[in-house]
Write a protein that holds these residues in place. Structure first.
Motif, PDB file in Angstrom:
ATOM      1  N   ARG A 187       0.826  -1.209   0.000  1.00  0.00           N
ATOM      2  CA  ARG A 187       0.000   0.000   0.000  1.00  0.00           C
ATOM      3  C   ARG A 187       0.856   1.254   0.000  1.00  0.00           C
ATOM      4  O   ARG A 187       2.051   1.231   0.276  1.00  0.00           O
TER       5      ARG A 187
ATOM      6  N   LEU B 281       2.952  -2.972   9.808  1.00  0.00           N
ATOM      7  CA  LEU B 281       3.871  -1.824   9.764  1.00  0.00           C
ATOM      8  C   LEU B 281       3.049  -0.541   9.749  1.00  0.00           C
ATOM      9  O   LEU B 281       1.980  -0.474   9.151  1.00  0.00           O
TER      10      LEU B 281
ATOM     11  N   PRO C  44      17.133   6.305   8.080  1.00  0.00           N
ATOM     12  CA  PRO C  44      17.304   6.139   6.629  1.00  0.00           C
ATOM     13  C   PRO C  44      17.926   7.342   5.938  1.00  0.00           C
ATOM     14  O   PRO C  44      18.467   7.196   4.837  1.00  0.00           O
TER      15      PRO C  44
ATOM     16  N   LEU D 108       8.088  11.588  11.010  1.00  0.00           N
ATOM     17  CA  LEU D 108       7.605  11.871   9.660  1.00  0.00           C
ATOM     18  C   LEU D 108       8.272  11.024   8.585  1.00  0.00           C
ATOM     19  O   LEU D 108       7.786  10.981   7.460  1.00  0.00           O
ATOM     20  N   THR D 109       9.395  10.389   8.880  1.00  0.00           N
ATOM     21  CA  THR D 109      10.229   9.899   7.783  1.00  0.00           C
ATOM     22  C   THR D 109      10.474   8.394   7.810  1.00  0.00           C
ATOM     23  O   THR D 109      11.325   7.901   7.059  1.00  0.00           O
ATOM     24  N   GLY D 110       9.760   7.652   8.626  1.00  0.00           N
ATOM     25  CA  GLY D 110       9.824   6.195   8.540  1.00  0.00           C
ATOM     26  C   GLY D 110      11.174   5.626   8.944  1.00  0.00           C
ATOM     27  O   GLY D 110      12.036   6.322   9.500  1.00  0.00           O
ATOM     28  N   HIS D 111      11.337   4.349   8.659  1.00  0.00           N
ATOM     29  CA  HIS D 111      12.550   3.640   9.061  1.00  0.00           C
ATOM     30  C   HIS D 111      13.284   3.125   7.814  1.00  0.00           C
ATOM     31  O   HIS D 111      12.734   3.120   6.706  1.00  0.00           O
TER      32      HIS D 111
ATOM     33  N   ARG E  99      17.153  -1.177   0.792  1.00  0.00           N
ATOM     34  CA  ARG E  99      17.691  -0.329  -0.269  1.00  0.00           C
ATOM     35  C   ARG E  99      18.624   0.757   0.289  1.00  0.00           C
ATOM     36  O   ARG E  99      19.564   1.186  -0.372  1.00  0.00           O
ATOM     37  N   HIS E 100      18.332   1.210   1.518  1.00  0.00           N
ATOM     38  CA  HIS E 100      19.191   2.245   2.104  1.00  0.00           C
ATOM     39  C   HIS E 100      20.570   1.719   2.483  1.00  0.00           C
ATOM     40  O   HIS E 100      21.483   2.515   2.730  1.00  0.00           O
TER      41      HIS E 100
ATOM     42  N   LEU F 144      15.069   0.822   4.942  1.00  0.00           N
ATOM     43  CA  LEU F 144      14.819  -0.423   4.214  1.00  0.00           C
ATOM     44  C   LEU F 144      16.145  -0.950   3.671  1.00  0.00           C
ATOM     45  O   LEU F 144      17.156  -0.237   3.666  1.00  0.00           O
TER      46      LEU F 144
ATOM     47  N   LEU G 100      12.828  18.555   3.831  1.00  0.00           N
ATOM     48  CA  LEU G 100      13.243  17.733   4.971  1.00  0.00           C
ATOM     49  C   LEU G 100      14.770  17.584   4.966  1.00  0.00           C
ATOM     50  O   LEU G 100      15.355  17.257   3.932  1.00  0.00           O
TER      51      LEU G 100
ATOM     52  N   ARG H 109       9.940  11.044   2.688  1.00  0.00           N
ATOM     53  CA  ARG H 109      11.385  10.929   2.950  1.00  0.00           C
ATOM     54  C   ARG H 109      12.164  10.829   1.641  1.00  0.00           C
ATOM     55  O   ARG H 109      13.156  11.530   1.441  1.00  0.00           O
TER      56      ARG H 109
ATOM     57  N   VAL I 180       5.077   8.168   4.797  1.00  0.00           N
ATOM     58  CA  VAL I 180       6.397   8.508   5.349  1.00  0.00           C
ATOM     59  C   VAL I 180       7.516   8.115   4.392  1.00  0.00           C
ATOM     60  O   VAL I 180       8.504   8.849   4.247  1.00  0.00           O
TER      61      VAL I 180
ATOM     62  N   GLY J  26      12.125  14.091  -0.109  1.00  0.00           N
ATOM     63  CA  GLY J  26      12.768  15.159   0.656  1.00  0.00           C
ATOM     64  C   GLY J  26      11.890  16.352   0.940  1.00  0.00           C
ATOM     65  O   GLY J  26      12.386  17.435   1.244  1.00  0.00           O
TER      66      GLY J  26
ATOM     67  N   ALA K 245       3.528   4.100  10.403  1.00  0.00           N
ATOM     68  CA  ALA K 245       4.474   5.200  10.587  1.00  0.00           C
ATOM     69  C   ALA K 245       5.020   5.110  12.012  1.00  0.00           C
ATOM     70  O   ALA K 245       4.254   5.103  12.981  1.00  0.00           O
TER      71      ALA K 245
ATOM     72  N   ARG L 112      13.799  -2.183   8.617  1.00  0.00           N
ATOM     73  CA  ARG L 112      12.645  -2.931   8.117  1.00  0.00           C
ATOM     74  C   ARG L 112      12.833  -4.430   8.350  1.00  0.00           C
ATOM     75  O   ARG L 112      11.918  -5.118   8.820  1.00  0.00           O
TER      76      ARG L 112
END
Lengths: 216, 234
Positions: free
Chosen positions: A64, B140, B189, B90-93, B97-98, B95, B158, A72, A68, A75, B142, B123
């Protein structure tokens, strides 16, 4: 708020070519499928109407939209023309290809009977709310409470400030303004045309929105 | 109650916390981050709702004495104190890919080469921990990035703030109902560096509080969420 300089990007698509053209009444909802490459437009017919929207991978509703992860990776906290809305696995679901409003919120969430009680008091417990509409329309696709997530509020203005403040402000939208997205894969679009009466997110008067779609 | 537990840098952990008790988290290293998911322990679906928490308290950050609210409009935890005035939500955790950027700088990482310093995303750790509780990707949500700050520019941009938390910085969360907390100490991240920090968790007994409690008096919305938590099981 109209002093803000926001990018306005009109769409070349013609209403007369649309294969989907429906009006969602105030407080009603919508669930539909947009095939990969298709375009989907939401028109704020009367101005300042929040269209609470969620996107899902049509093949898997646990895959989904993630607010956030989207903000992110881009930016910036606002969605606007060029924003790519990502899933919680960082896969593109849709890209905003046209926008005559300028920017849209994705941090204010949806109203719910339960959060109305928190914000306004127990007398609002049984008022209509977006979460009810999401659950009612989402059920046909297997979207339940665990599949809901922080949504997009198209046409809603929720300014954030450098000191960490957040507020609900009068809308940036106006009658006839629209936002259009291109599906980056087959997606489901779940909309609650917000019935909130207790704050200015709908200009204190919920009104209809029009949905248009273009695909083969 | 549990003895103090140190969550190593870049690891994951979970804790069931009884209503009324206080979880004290302390950064043991500079730059520690604790990406935290919160659930109502006895409810299959109720969990932290960041947008509702923010709009009810007119804030874009987590700071004392805010109340962390659930989808059901009930308080999960009150942030009773912190040495920091800003915790990102606001910016999650991170993954997998990071991890690529860290691999580009430091080379690949694996258990075979790095043993328990193997770089893993938040993640991966959160999902592993969720599955121990019969939960999965649909759970999962926010998260709150305790000890992290991502600044918001006047235009909504940000920017990750390095050097925000230091060893010794702390935050206390008072459970307002029985909770399940699931957390990861992987780096934020947006942090360009792979420099995870360890976090100490201590559970304190907590004390009954009254109408003059700072989280109760903070805003009417905070008080109503606390009242809703007290009424979760009528």
């Amino acid at each position: 708020m109209t002093t803000l300089s926001l990018p306005l990007v009109p769409s070349p698509l013609l209403e007369s070519d649309a294969v989907l053209d429906v009006v969602v009444q105030a407080g009603d909802g919508f669930l539909g499928r947009v095939p990969a490459g298709g375009s989907f437009r939401i028109v704020d017919l009367h101005g300042n109407q929040a269209a609470d929207t969620l996107f899902y991978d049509a093949a898997d509703v646990t895959h989904r939209y993630s607010a956030v992860d989207t903000i992110r990776e881009q930016g910036s906290v606002y969605l606007t023309a060029g924003s790519t809305l990502l899933s919680q696995q960082l896969e593109p679901l849709v890209t905003v290809t046209a926008d005559t409003c300028g920017r849209h919120d994705t941090l204010g969430g949806a109203c719910a009977q339960e959060s109305n009680v928190v914000r306004y008091g127990m007398h609002t417990r049984h008022q209509h709310a977006c979460r009810e509409t999401f659950l009612r329309y989402g059920a046909a696709a297997g979207i339940g409470a665990r599949e809901l997530a922080p949504n997009v509020n198209f046409f809603m203005n929720v300014p954030l400030t450098p000191d960490g403040g957040l507020s609900f402000a009068d809308g940036l939208s106006a009658p006839g303004r629209y936002v259009e997205v291109r599906a980056e894969r087959d997606v489901l679009v779940l909309i609650s045309n917000c019935p909130q009466l207790n704050n200015p997110c709908n200009g204190w008067d919920p009104t209809p929105v029009r949905l248009l779609g273009w695909w083969a | 109650m549990i003895p103090a537990h140190d969550v190593p840098a870049g690891a994951h952990w979970s804790l069931a916390l009884r209503a009324g008790r206080v979880l004290r988290l302390t950064a043991l290293d500079d730059g520690a981050v604790c990406s935290t998911l919160l659930f109502a322990h006895r409810d299959p679906v109720d969990r932290l709702n960041v947008p509702d928490t923010l709009k009810a308290q007119m804030s874009a950050r987590i700071t004392p004495p805010m109340v962390l609210m659930s989808d059901r409009g009930a308080a999960l935890a009150s942030v009773t104190g912190s040495s920091l005035d800003w915790h990102d939500c606001l910016t999650g955790h991170s993954l997998d890919r990071h991890l690529d950027r860290h691999a580009a700088v430091s080379g690949p990482s694996s258990y075979a080469t790095d043993r328990n310093d193997w770089r893993r995303s938040a993640r991966a750790g959160l999902l592993s921990e969720l599955r121990k509780h019969g939960r999965g990707p649909a759970d999962l949500h926010a998260c709150v990035n305790l000890f992290a700050k991502v600044a918001i520019g006047p235009d909504g941009g940000l920017t990750f703030v390095p050097d925000h938390a230091h060893a010794g910085d702390w935050v206390t969360l008072r459970a307002e109902q029985d909770l399940l907390l699931v957390l990861s100490t992987a780096p934020h991240p947006l942090d360009p560096a792979w420099a995870p920090g360890a976090v100490r968790a201590e559970v304190e007994a907590g004390a009954p509080y009254g109408p003059d409690d700072p989280s109760v008096t903070f805003r009417p919305e905070s008080a109503r969420a606390l009242a809703n938590a007290a009424a979760v099981l009528a």
